[in-house]
Motif scaffolding. Structure first.
Motif, PDB file in Angstrom:
ATOM      1  N   ASP A  53     -49.922  -4.901 -18.290  1.00 46.45           N
ATOM      2  CA  ASP A  53     -50.897  -5.166 -19.244  1.00 46.45           C
ATOM      3  C   ASP A  53     -52.426  -5.214 -18.675  1.00 46.45           C
ATOM      4  N   LEU A  54     -52.616  -5.671 -17.612  1.00 49.45           N
ATOM      5  CA  LEU A  54     -53.946  -5.784 -16.967  1.00 49.45           C
ATOM      6  C   LEU A  54     -54.476  -4.407 -16.531  1.00 49.45           C
ATOM      7  N   LYS A  55     -53.519  -3.601 -16.176  1.00 42.60           N
ATOM      8  CA  LYS A  55     -53.900  -2.272 -15.803  1.00 42.60           C
ATOM      9  C   LYS A  55     -54.753  -1.452 -17.128  1.00 42.60           C
ATOM     10  N   ARG A  56     -54.027  -1.751 -18.313  1.00 40.23           N
ATOM     11  CA  ARG A  56     -54.412  -1.004 -19.303  1.00 40.23           C
ATOM     12  C   ARG A  56     -55.443  -1.920 -20.247  1.00 40.23           C
ATOM     13  N   TYR A  57     -55.748  -2.700 -19.880  1.00 41.39           N
ATOM     14  CA  TYR A  57     -56.510  -3.794 -20.791  1.00 41.39           C
ATOM     15  C   TYR A  57     -57.948  -3.485 -20.678  1.00 41.39           C
ATOM     16  N   LYS A  58     -58.700  -3.533 -21.930  1.00 42.67           N
ATOM     17  CA  LYS A  58     -60.151  -2.931 -22.040  1.00 42.67           C
ATOM     18  C   LYS A  58     -61.185  -4.073 -22.436  1.00 42.67           C
ATOM     19  N   GLY A  59     -60.569  -5.420 -22.502  1.00 49.01           N
ATOM     20  CA  GLY A  59     -61.382  -6.613 -23.082  1.00 49.01           C
ATOM     21  C   GLY A  59     -61.936  -7.713 -22.153  1.00 49.01           C
ATOM     22  N   HIS A  60     -62.041  -7.141 -20.730  1.00 51.87           N
ATOM     23  CA  HIS A  60     -62.480  -7.969 -19.718  1.00 51.87           C
ATOM     24  C   HIS A  60     -63.741  -8.600 -20.143  1.00 51.87           C
ATOM     25  N   ASP A  61     -64.605  -7.947 -20.621  1.00 45.61           N
ATOM     26  CA  ASP A  61     -66.214  -8.496 -20.859  1.00 45.61           C
ATOM     27  C   ASP A  61     -66.289  -9.265 -22.145  1.00 45.61           C
ATOM     28  N   LEU A  62     -65.259  -9.535 -22.916  1.00 47.70           N
ATOM     29  CA  LEU A  62     -65.350 -10.268 -24.145  1.00 47.70           C
ATOM     30  C   LEU A  62     -65.786 -12.013 -24.171  1.00 47.70           C
TER      31      LEU A  62
END
Length: 814
Positions: free
Chosen positions: A442-451
């Motif tokens: 999941d973490l590899k394709r997750y795009k919301g790190h900066d939220l």
């Protein structure tokens, strides 16, 4: 060009109107110890207008002692630079491009400038205390170190909670004393002897962290760009730790415009490093990076609304009004500084306007007269140790940290955006952290790190021992992981759910929380506290409280309790023979509220009895109690406004965060509902406010991501496709959801962050997929999906309101 007699007269009149003649002289002469204020800039227009604003506010605030601008310029920049007279200045050799490594890092000029000043300035030989500021700040009142509680060996500083490298391997690598690392910055007030010892290490540690590219990841540093841009901040913290300097940290001295100060607190420093807004008017310093308005006669920043326009907005509330007035004061002070600067430069007399008249008025002078520390602000530093040990619920100075748990899905991302936006508006003290539970895949394709500020947690959705699929267990597991892996400097922890909107601060002193006495909200449907379920799962069933939703708990209690919370959740989840509605109150009879019972049974095991408040939380769609100012909207249940309705579960598979300008359907205006009953009107007003806040959060999120460029690209592509085929619907902007990874499990999580280039590629691919997949068959699939959703939830919607509980965040397993 020399100013004419008329222009000199105008300047004198402006100065007199604002009471600025002889700025700072009286305070300087009366100060028992000598103070010097420093700030660092470069030879750029961007820093010049900031300099004008800061120096003007310095004089206006009557800050004691002199101020010096540390100006870092290369030889080429200096030849064409026009702003030498903007402030008392000491020229400093530029280290923007490192003389040895060639690394381009302008932020290093700050510690390098301080080192240079200490070595080469005669003024540094005749000073006892130094106040170090950033250029993008406005001073509202005198910053006097000893009044803030600063001592030799104990500087005072503002809190920079995002410096998470103080809690992990970064500190262990770069200082011999990681336990002394303080997350501070923005405002520094220290004795000159401490600065002489610290400054060389500040510089060397900055170089050291900057070179440590292997540890630039966001999960290690907190730097959302992962480019090492906050290396200088870590250089300061690690250097201070190295020489044993422990800071007195004050959360009340400095505030970002747009944020709400704590009740009774008068901030004395505004730091406009982040964008802020008042109504439709907005300001971001980055929009003026190459703005030469210092040199353009009579040009100011766009005028903001007038204070009286904000004060007449009854819907804003007193706390938010205070925040809006601070935002206006910040902008108006900068513009006033520019106005005086232009007059002093011999610019022609500006054309009269209402706004210029306001800046010169006695009204504005009165609004911006120097502010002085309130008792609460000064005491929060001076008595920090005693107050931390105090159990008194009325203490206004207990440190608070807010946490909430989510997973790596777009469903939780839009909830995160809403909660974070409301947190900023609410005036909640302290910091907020998202506990993000993800599998490696999941973490590899997750795009919301900066939220949101984030602590990463290994996912337990699939239990590592039993294989049971139960995502709700991630909440207690994440809290336990956070407690075991983070150096927490808060006394009370506020635990929320992601599907909440904050309307005001939730503080232990207001709701009488104390050590051994947590506060929570009622979950009356937890009937298992009254029957054999509690007798089976806790030794103290009489201590079982039916609570949840919002939790305020002392950190000492939480440390003892968290493991019980997790263990009891596993225990209740495994007790399948007692899943029935008659025993648990769970209408699905599938054990989905096991985590809630895990909380209640774990607290009972420790005899933690809760103060239960019905005045903290309300579900949109419920009628409020008269006179109650609820602090939380919990939109876990469907609610309606006329024929319009909202159910969060219907948005489980929609990517509202990564789809430009996506938002929820607007609710109807209250005036169109024609409700004459007072209870219904108040209910509808709260529902409307909840939905409006969610959409406002999404709007600001899209603006922060510069969505206009992406939107233009997408529309151009759609128009090209439309020429080839009439099948494409150019009004649709839905991004396809990523496939579930429910079968992916790993016993450990490698906290690897997605590189910036990979992030960009994935974002581009997502947009392309969105355009390609929007075909006329989409409507058919949507219709099938809606029918399936109706069938899934019809049982719940037919349930009487008093039997409903907050539907959990996850679907019922088949």
């Amino acid at each position: 060009m020399k100013p004419s007699l008329m222009e000199k007269s105008l300047l004198f009149m402006v100065l007199m109107a604002m009471g600025t003649v002889g700025f700072g002289l009286e305070a300087t002469q009366n100060a028992p110890w000598r103070i010097h204020t420093l700030f660092s800039v470069e030879c750029q227009d961007y820093f010049d207008w900031q300099t004008v604003g800061l120096v003007h506010s310095f004089k206006k605030s009557k800050q004691p002692g002199p101020i010096t601008r540390l100006l870092s310029c290369s030889d080429e920049e200096k030849k064409r630079y026009k702003g030498m007279d903007l402030a008392p200045t000491m020229e400093v050799p530029s280290m923007s491009k490192h003389p040895k490594t060639g690394d381009w890092y302008p932020a290093i000029n700050k510690p390098a400038g301080v080192v240079h000043w200490l070595k080469h300035s005669k003024e540094a030989e005749n000073v006892d205390w130094v106040v170090i500021l950033d250029a993008d700040q406005i001073i509202r009142g005198p910053i006097i170190p000893w009044e803030l509680g600063a001592e030799k060996g104990k500087p005072v500083a503002a809190f920079y909670g995002y410096l998470i490298g103080c809690d992990n391997i970064l500190a262990k690598l770069h200082t011999k004393h990681p336990e002394l690392c303080d997350k501070v910055g923005g405002l520094l007030a220290m004795h000159i002897d401490d600065l002489r010892v610290l400054a060389p290490l500040w510089l060397s540690k900055t170089e050291e962290v900057r070179e440590d590219r292997a540890h630039w990841g966001r999960n290690i540093t907190g730097d959302i760009y992962e480019k090492g841009w906050i290396s200088e901040m870590y250089g300061y913290s690690f250097g201070a730790a190295e020489v044993g300097l422990r800071h007195k940290i004050n959360d009340d001295l400095m505030i970002y415009p747009g944020y709400i100060p704590r009740l009774g607190v008068e901030p004395i420093l505004l730091h406009y490093g982040l964008p802020f807004a008042v109504g439709n008017w907005t300001f971001s310093k980055l929009d003026h990076h190459e703005d030469g308005l210092v040199y353009d006669c009579n040009r100011l920043f766009p005028e903001p609304p007038y204070p009286r326009e904000v004060q007449t907005r009854a819907e804003a509330g007193l706390d938010k009004t205070r925040a809006l007035l601070l935002s206006l004061e910040c902008m108006n002070t900068i513009n006033q500084g520019l106005l005086i600067h232009h007059v002093s430069r011999g610019c022609p007399k500006p054309k009269w306007s209402k706004y210029l008249s306001f800046l010169k008025s006695k009204t504005f002078s009165e609004l911006t007269k120097p502010k002085y520390l309130t008792y609460n602000s000064s005491q929060s530093v001076k008595d920090e140790v005693q107050q931390r040990a105090s159990n008194e619920p009325g203490s206004m100075h207990s440190k608070i940290h807010t946490i909430f748990s989510t997973e790596c899905t777009t469903y939780f991302d839009w909830q995160t955006v809403g909660l974070l936006h409301s947190f900023r508006l609410s005036g909640q003290p302290g910091n907020i952290t998202r506990l993000l539970s993800c599998t490696e895949q999941d973490l590899k394709r997750y795009k919301g790190h900066d939220l949101a500020p984030t602590h990463y947690v290994p996912s337990m959705s699939r239990h590592p021992l039993t294989g049971d699929w139960y995502p709700a267990i991630n909440k207690p597991a994440a809290v336990l992981h956070w407690l075991n892996h983070v150096n927490i400097d808060a006394e009370f922890i506020v635990i929320l759910d992601a599907d909440m909107i904050m309307r005001g601060p939730i503080t232990p002193w207001e709701f009488n929380a104390a050590r051994g006495r947590p506060v929570s909200t009622p979950y009356d449907y937890l009937i298992g506290c009254e029957n054999e379920l509690a007798k089976l799962h806790t030794r103290h069933p009489e201590a079982c409280d039916k609570v949840g939703g919002v939790i305020i708990m002392h950190i000492d209690d939480l440390r003892k309790f968290a493991l019980f919370w997790l263990h009891k959740t596993e225990e209740v989840r495994a007790d399948k023979t007692h899943y029935s509605k008659e025993v648990t109150g769970d209408i699905y009879e599938s054990g989905w509220i096991s985590e809630m019972y895990g909380y209640s049974f774990g607290a009972a095991e420790l005899n933690l009895r809760h103060l239960i408040s019905r005045e903290i939380l309300i579900y949109p769609g419920y009628v409020p109690e008269p006179g109650v100012k609820y602090r939380i909207f919990h939109y876990g249940l469907e609610f309606t406004l006329g024929n319009w309705s909202f159910d969060k579960a219907n948005w489980r598979n929609e990517d509202l965060v990564n789809t430009c300008w996506a938002k929820f359907p607007d609710p109807p205006e209250l005036s169109t509902l024609n409700s004459t009953e007072e209870n219904a009107l108040q209910r509808d007003q709260l529902s409307f406010e909840c939905m409006q806040t969610l959409n406002e959060a999404l709007q600001l999120h899209h603006e922060s991501r510069s969505c206009s460029d992406s939107l233009t690209t997408t529309l151009n592509k759609e128009l090209e496709d439309e020429e080839k085929s009439d099948v494409v619907n150019t009004n649709s902007m839905v991004t396809p959801t990523l496939p579930d990874s429910t079968d992916n499990f790993s016993s450990s999580l490698k906290f690897s962050m997605i590189a910036l280039c990979a992030f960009s590629v994935f974002g581009f691919m997502a947009i392309m997929l969105a355009v390609c997949r929007v075909r006329k068959g989409e409507k058919t699939r949507s219709k099938v999906h809606r029918n399936r959703r109706r069938a899934s939830y019809s049982g719940f919607l037919d349930t009487p309101a008093h039997d409903r509980y907050d539907r959990h965040l996850y679907s019922v397993e088949p």
